[in-house]
Design a protein around this motif. Sequence first.
Motif: not given
Length: 398
Positions: A282, A287, A296, A298, A303, A327, A335
């Motif tokens: 994380y 991913d 959740h 990613h 996401r 999403w 980011r």
Amino acid sequence: MSTPVRSPDAGPLLGDFGGGPFGIYVHVPFCATRCGYCDFNTYTAGELGTAASPASWLEALRGELAAAATAFDALPSATPEVATVFVGGGTPSLLGGDGLAEVLAAVRQNFTLAPGAEVTTESNPESTGPAFFERLRAAGFTRISLGMQSAAAHVLAVLDRTHTPGRAVAAALEARAAGFDHVNLDLIYGTPGETDADLDASLEAVLAAEVDHVSAYSLIVEDGTALARRVRRGELPAPDEDVLATRYERIDTRLRGAGLEWYEVSNWAGGDAARCRHNLGYWDGGDWLGAGPGAHSHLGGVRWWNVKHPARYADRVAAGGLPAAGWEALSASERHTERVMLAVRLRTGLPLADLDAHGRAAVPGVVTGGLAEVRGERLVLTDRGRLLADGVVRDLLA
């Protein structure tokens, strides 16, 4: 970032795999009681009634994992092997050893675990025992995380925790005896009524358990919780920021003295192998698939998050496809913000190359203020900077 593609069921947009380690998080939404400070997506049996059960949840989980595997097959890159699995909640140990073994079997049925994969489950000390840990070890779990919070009975009472003060240490020792090399204990500090002596007793208990990982979090009064209502009514004082800072320093000094070094602001480990690889995924922007109600996910800057209630989650899975409630495709700016927020908290620090022009201009002030140091090509928090990590992030992003 690759162009997102829609999942085969016309559900969420999916990014492509980013090339780093891939993890799977499984959310178990069940708890025996609701802790007063908790705002996680959890439900007691009384709250759920007949709407959902561990059996219906497990059936839905199998369906979601199968749907995710199918959706990932449509992506440009092949689905990588799963480097880490983390079963959290809620209280996963309420499923028992056999139930958690079924969870891991469902993951294996749909995805390939990498050799040496880290497989963790959270557990409440009161719902564990020697046979429980032995079953998990046989099933393929490699790491245990136990919610201890405190060794002081009156602190546990304020937090509405139901386990007895000594049970967490006993559970950790049982896990070690069952063959687990990697065991974590969670602490919460700054609870109203907690004294320095209470914290010291908790730290002594942690070290007596001979664990190789400790997570310590300051108490946060979350809106909508029973604890927040008690603070608002004046029954309990709000946590004091100065007290929280001195408690953190006390924790850090004691743990480092025992050979546990910080590698993330709230986490200490007895060596590289003891670090939680799933959480590092994380923090490093990796991913992951999040399976279960409210989880959740990613992939490559995209996401999505699942519907929260276990009954609606099961209904969505039964209807086919991924049970997403929403999403988003993260912008380059979003980011960047997440990268700075997370990497700054790591002992390895934030690569200076990841900063924009404003961030690079802010570095001298952060360093002069004694909050960080430039080590090679990275910005690394000082001990004082760890206490003010959120402020450092604001300086670098403002």
